[in-house]
Design a protein around this motif. Structure first.
Motif, mmCIF file in Angstrom:
data_model
loop_
_atom_site.group_PDB
_atom_site.id
_atom_site.type_symbol
_atom_site.label_atom_id
_atom_site.label_comp_id
_atom_site.label_asym_id
_atom_site.label_seq_id
_atom_site.Cartn_x
_atom_site.Cartn_y
_atom_site.Cartn_z
ATOM 1 N N GLN A 197 -24.591 30.702 54.581
ATOM 2 C CA GLN A 197 -25.401 29.985 54.898
ATOM 3 C C GLN A 197 -25.494 29.018 53.795
ATOM 4 N N THR A 198 -25.329 29.711 52.319
ATOM 5 C CA THR A 198 -25.457 28.283 51.252
ATOM 6 C C THR A 198 -23.862 27.695 51.384
ATOM 7 N N VAL A 201 -23.361 24.821 53.506
ATOM 8 C CA VAL A 201 -24.142 23.498 52.458
ATOM 9 C C VAL A 201 -23.908 22.671 51.395
ATOM 10 N N TYR A 219 -28.000 13.206 52.471
ATOM 11 C CA TYR A 219 -27.911 14.186 50.834
ATOM 12 C C TYR A 219 -29.480 15.708 51.582
ATOM 13 N N MET A 220 -29.635 14.258 52.714
ATOM 14 C CA MET A 220 -31.513 15.564 52.368
ATOM 15 C C MET A 220 -31.764 15.918 53.800
ATOM 16 N N SER A 221 -30.594 15.746 54.504
ATOM 17 C CA SER A 221 -29.912 15.818 56.058
ATOM 18 C C SER A 221 -29.191 17.894 55.455
ATOM 19 N N LEU A 222 -29.426 17.744 54.443
ATOM 20 C CA LEU A 222 -28.225 19.443 54.438
ATOM 21 C C LEU A 222 -29.008 20.296 54.460
ATOM 22 N N ILE A 223 -29.902 19.774 54.212
ATOM 23 C CA ILE A 223 -31.296 21.381 54.383
ATOM 24 C C ILE A 223 -30.452 21.708 56.451
ATOM 25 N N PHE A 224 -30.696 21.245 56.823
ATOM 26 C CA PHE A 224 -30.513 21.593 58.326
ATOM 27 C C PHE A 224 -28.581 22.254 58.788
ATOM 28 N N LYS A 225 -27.852 21.564 57.775
ATOM 29 C CA LYS A 225 -27.143 22.647 57.998
ATOM 30 C C LYS A 225 -27.402 23.824 57.613
ATOM 31 N N PHE A 226 -27.802 23.886 56.671
ATOM 32 C CA PHE A 226 -28.787 25.442 55.441
ATOM 33 C C PHE A 226 -29.040 26.177 56.694
ATOM 34 N N LEU A 227 -28.860 25.429 57.571
ATOM 35 C CA LEU A 227 -30.308 26.371 59.185
ATOM 36 C C LEU A 227 -28.933 26.825 59.788
#
Length: 340
Positions: A197-198, A201, A219-227
């Protein structure tokens, strides 16, 4: 009144080494039966050959050196069973025989027996026979969890242990009964989940940077990429990996004894297996990664031992080393003396 003088522990329990070993064997019984159902007579032959060879080797060694026979404790049976389960069904029958002999004679007794070996005998034997006869030890297929039913029965299983990840649930029961320590498998499993998962990102961030994107919202939307579920995750959630998490990494002689050390060891196991699996495959990556983790076990243990009472703590050592880098003329102690 008569008092009995004896060495501790004084509180007796029916849970001993023999009980734990046979409990582990029973925990592996479901996946063994499913592998026999799935692969048929070849799987049964490999399991019997591996177990009988391990028991015969242990008996012969203890007879030759006039040691007490310990066949009934189940350790030799467990080693032979575990080694047989990580072989492909196409392997010739002499291969588990040679592998179990190496595991017991070299991996176990050459280092002093139970509790003295540095490397897990099953891992040592697997690496030996895989290096000597790679043609026989290479599975014809790599498992992949494409749907939930694959956890129950994996049609793409290349090793006996891969036939059913769910059948290894007995390892969780061992943790529940406190027959094995929970810190190593928990840290191992969490690392195996978080690592791919990391990477999602990291690769997405590298793509944004290489494209010259300056929008902070991207870049803030990368948190959704982690999910998002990584495409690597279905390849890592296979029977071999769960076998390594629940049965190999929890081997007491090859894992640290400290609580912090076990957490660190679990993370190291997860990282090594994940890295090897990402660039190779998770079947071989599990065994090579855990073997390398065995090499670091003693180092982790020695660096996570609790300090004795009254000794200097880590913060004090850091402060002392920091102060020693300054000339004596500007040290706090000297300035304090000059004021008086």
């Amino acid at each position: 009144m008569t008092f009995t003088i004896s060495a501790p522990p004084h509180r007796k329990s029916r849970i001993n080494f023999r009980y734990i070993m046979w409990s582990k064997i029973l925990a592996l019984l479901p996946v063994s039966l499913i592998s026999i159902y799935f692969f048929g007579i070849p799987a049964l032959s490999i399991i019997l050959a591996g177990v009988l060879s391990a028991v015969a080797t242990e008996t012969a060694i203890q007879k030759i050196f006039n040691h007490k026979l310990t066949i009934k404790d189940g350790h030799a049976v467990l080693i032979g069973l575990m080694l047989s389960l990580i072989m492909p069904p196409e392997a010739p029958l002499w291969l588990p025989v040679v592998g179990s002999f190496f595991a017991i004679a070299i991996g176990k007794h050459a280092f002093g027996g139970i509790g003295s070996y540095v490397f897990n005998p099953v891992l040592a034997a697997w690496i030996f026979i895989s290096s000597a006869w790679p043609r026989f030890m290479t599975p014809i297929s790599i498992p992949h969890v494409g749907q939930l039913s694959d956890f129950l029965l994996e049609n793409g299983a290349g090793l006996l242990i891969d036939v059913s990840p769910l059948a290894l649930i007995g390892g969780v029961y061992l943790i529940y009964k406190k027959y094995v320590e929970w810190r190593v498998p928990l840290a191992f499993f969490i690392t195996m989940v978080l690592f791919p998962q990391t990477l999602n990102v990291v690769f997405e961030a590298v793509g944004l940077i290489s494209s010259g994107v300056l929008n902070p919202l991207k870049y803030m939307s990368l948190i959704f990429k982690f999910l998002e579920i990584s495409p690597e995750l279905p390849y890592s959630m296979i029977g071999t990996v769960f076998f390594g998490i629940l049965f190999i990494s929890t081997d007491n002689p090859t894992s640290p004894v400290t609580k912090k050390g076990r957490l660190v060891y679990g993370v190291i196991c997860g990282l090594l297996v994940s890295i090897y699996g990402y660039f190779g495959n998770y079947v071989a990556g599990t065994f090579y990664g855990l073997f390398l983790a065995n090499c670091l076990s003693s180092f982790i243990e020695s660096n996570t031992l609790p300090a004795s009472f009254g000794s200097e703590g880590k913060l004090g050592k850091f402060y002392r080393r920091f102060i020693e880098k300054f000339p004596s003329s500007v040290k706090r102690e000297v300035l304090f003396d000059d004021q008086w």
